[in-house]
Design a protein around this motif. Structure first.
Motif, PDB file in Angstrom:
ATOM      1  N   ILE A   1      56.890  36.253 -18.395  1.00 16.33           N
ATOM      2  CA  ILE A   1      57.008  37.517 -17.626  1.00 16.33           C
ATOM      3  C   ILE A   1      58.424  38.146 -18.020  1.00 16.33           C
ATOM      4  O   ILE A   1      59.515  37.553 -17.984  1.00 16.33           O
ATOM      5  CB  ILE A   1      56.880  37.468 -16.115  1.00 16.33           C
ATOM      6  CG1 ILE A   1      55.783  36.833 -15.493  1.00 16.33           C
ATOM      7  CG2 ILE A   1      57.551  38.588 -15.302  1.00 16.33           C
ATOM      8  CD1 ILE A   1      55.869  36.553 -14.204  1.00 16.33           C
TER       9      ILE A   1
ATOM     10  N   THR B   1      50.560  40.196 -24.859  1.00 19.53           N
ATOM     11  CA  THR B   1      51.448  40.566 -23.861  1.00 19.53           C
ATOM     12  C   THR B   1      50.902  41.897 -23.296  1.00 19.53           C
ATOM     13  O   THR B   1      50.707  42.884 -23.881  1.00 19.53           O
ATOM     14  CB  THR B   1      53.040  40.674 -24.154  1.00 19.53           C
ATOM     15  OG1 THR B   1      53.283  39.696 -24.688  1.00 19.53           O
ATOM     16  CG2 THR B   1      53.855  41.187 -23.178  1.00 19.53           C
TER      17      THR B   1
ATOM     18  N   LEU C   1      48.430  42.003 -11.474  1.00 22.26           N
ATOM     19  CA  LEU C   1      49.258  41.240 -12.042  1.00 22.26           C
ATOM     20  C   LEU C   1      48.891  39.715 -12.000  1.00 22.26           C
ATOM     21  O   LEU C   1      48.983  39.032 -13.039  1.00 22.26           O
ATOM     22  CB  LEU C   1      50.743  41.526 -11.471  1.00 22.26           C
ATOM     23  CG  LEU C   1      51.442  42.726 -11.979  1.00 22.26           C
ATOM     24  CD1 LEU C   1      50.778  43.759 -11.508  1.00 22.26           C
ATOM     25  CD2 LEU C   1      53.023  42.586 -11.657  1.00 22.26           C
TER      26      LEU C   1
ATOM     27  N   LEU D   1      47.983  37.072 -15.190  1.00 21.16           N
ATOM     28  CA  LEU D   1      48.644  35.778 -15.176  1.00 21.16           C
ATOM     29  C   LEU D   1      47.812  34.670 -15.064  1.00 21.16           C
ATOM     30  O   LEU D   1      47.731  33.902 -15.830  1.00 21.16           O
ATOM     31  CB  LEU D   1      49.800  35.676 -14.328  1.00 21.16           C
ATOM     32  CG  LEU D   1      51.014  36.653 -14.518  1.00 21.16           C
ATOM     33  CD1 LEU D   1      51.849  36.481 -13.239  1.00 21.16           C
ATOM     34  CD2 LEU D   1      51.807  36.312 -15.942  1.00 21.16           C
TER      35      LEU D   1
ATOM     36  N   SER E   1      50.755  37.029 -20.828  1.00 17.17           N
ATOM     37  CA  SER E   1      52.210  37.498 -20.589  1.00 17.17           C
ATOM     38  C   SER E   1      52.144  39.018 -19.830  1.00 17.17           C
ATOM     39  O   SER E   1      51.180  39.900 -20.359  1.00 17.17           O
ATOM     40  CB  SER E   1      52.995  37.241 -21.692  1.00 17.17           C
ATOM     41  OG  SER E   1      53.046  35.812 -22.016  1.00 17.17           O
TER      42      SER E   1
ATOM     43  N   LEU F   1      57.307  43.678 -16.978  1.00 17.50           N
ATOM     44  CA  LEU F   1      57.350  43.963 -15.644  1.00 17.50           C
ATOM     45  C   LEU F   1      58.849  44.693 -15.415  1.00 17.50           C
ATOM     46  O   LEU F   1      59.660  44.434 -16.010  1.00 17.50           O
ATOM     47  CB  LEU F   1      57.234  42.893 -14.519  1.00 17.50           C
ATOM     48  CG  LEU F   1      57.426  43.070 -13.215  1.00 17.50           C
ATOM     49  CD1 LEU F   1      56.274  44.079 -12.489  1.00 17.50           C
ATOM     50  CD2 LEU F   1      57.750  41.707 -12.290  1.00 17.50           C
TER      51      LEU F   1
ATOM     52  N   LEU G   1      58.703  40.405  -8.453  1.00 23.57           N
ATOM     53  CA  LEU G   1      59.108  39.224  -9.461  1.00 23.57           C
ATOM     54  C   LEU G   1      59.287  38.080  -8.597  1.00 23.57           C
ATOM     55  O   LEU G   1      58.618  36.996  -9.112  1.00 23.57           O
ATOM     56  CB  LEU G   1      60.477  39.844  -9.964  1.00 23.57           C
ATOM     57  CG  LEU G   1      60.950  38.784 -10.927  1.00 23.57           C
ATOM     58  CD1 LEU G   1      59.922  38.565 -12.286  1.00 23.57           C
ATOM     59  CD2 LEU G   1      62.395  39.244 -11.573  1.00 23.57           C
TER      60      LEU G   1
ATOM     61  N   LEU H   1      60.304  33.027 -17.434  1.00 23.15           N
ATOM     62  CA  LEU H   1      60.897  34.441 -16.863  1.00 23.15           C
ATOM     63  C   LEU H   1      61.789  34.893 -18.045  1.00 23.15           C
ATOM     64  O   LEU H   1      62.801  34.020 -17.880  1.00 23.15           O
ATOM     65  CB  LEU H   1      61.378  34.305 -15.662  1.00 23.15           C
ATOM     66  CG  LEU H   1      60.312  33.567 -14.515  1.00 23.15           C
ATOM     67  CD1 LEU H   1      61.233  33.736 -13.316  1.00 23.15           C
ATOM     68  CD2 LEU H   1      59.301  34.722 -14.277  1.00 23.15           C
TER      69      LEU H   1
END
Length: 207
Positions: A39, A65, A107, A111, A116, A119, A138, A150
């Protein structure tokens, strides 16, 4: 010519245009580009942020992504919708929440599929030099997907490419700095995590 071929051609043309206008430089300061589920979370000052990060990623990462795109803006015209769907493979989110709707559902689906995502935790574009407070999305994703890496990122100068009120983009050297990965700590509160994540993004501004 098939839709997939058209999307590839438009993607190459768009990539060339973005790199001509901005340079679209990627600075992998805290981690290398790697084909693992991530992410990427970044500051948000322009609708071009989505395009900028997409263009900064290597080709092998662009294909896995998916940027998060505001549905009301990016589906406003057929061309925007086609580009974000066919070229960017974007995940649309509704900024206007309706009763019973989980705004994170698209989202989570991406995932769960192994993608990927890119955000923007502020939710809406800011106009100050520093990001607005991060929203809870998040944190909720980090809690649900602890195995996903992350990666904070800072987008430099992209808001100057298309100044407010201007129609023609202005060539400005832009870059995206990717920082060291972080993760949700055991027993870390939502407020503390979001503040730490925001600090990680802001820290990349002067790197």
């Amino acid at each position: 010519m098939g839709t997939g071929t058209r999307a590839k051609i438009v993607g190459w043309l768009l990539l060339g245009l973005v790199r001509l206008l901005t340079g679209a430089q990627a600075r992998w300061w805290g981690c290398p580009p790697k084909a693992e589920q991530r992410i990427y979370f970044a500051n948000h000052q322009s609708h071009a942020d989505l395009v900028m990060i997409w263009a900064a990623l290597p080709a092998e990462l662009r294909g896995i992504t998916r940027p998060i795109a505001a549905k009301d803006y990016w589906t406003k015209t057929p061309l925007r919708q086609w580009i974000t769907t066919a070229v960017f493979n974007a995940v649309y989110v509704d900024r206007e929440r309706t009763e019973g709707q989980d705004p994170l559902a698209p989202l989570v689906q991406a995932l769960d599929a192994g993608d990927s995502i890119i955000l923007f935790p502020e939710g809406t574009r800011g106009h100050a030099e520093e990001p607005q407070a991060f929203k809870a999305g998040l944190y909720n994703l980090a809690l649900r997907f602890p195995q996903v890496v992350l990666v904070p990122a800072w987008i430099h100068n992209v808001q100057r490419v298309m100044p407010k009120g201007e129609v023609v983009p202005v060539p400005i050297l832009c870059s995206v700095t990717f920082g060291a990965p972080m993760q949700l700590q055991a027993d870390e509160s939502r407020q503390d995590f979001l503040a730490r994540a925001r600090d990680a993004v802001v820290a990349l501004r002067d790197v």
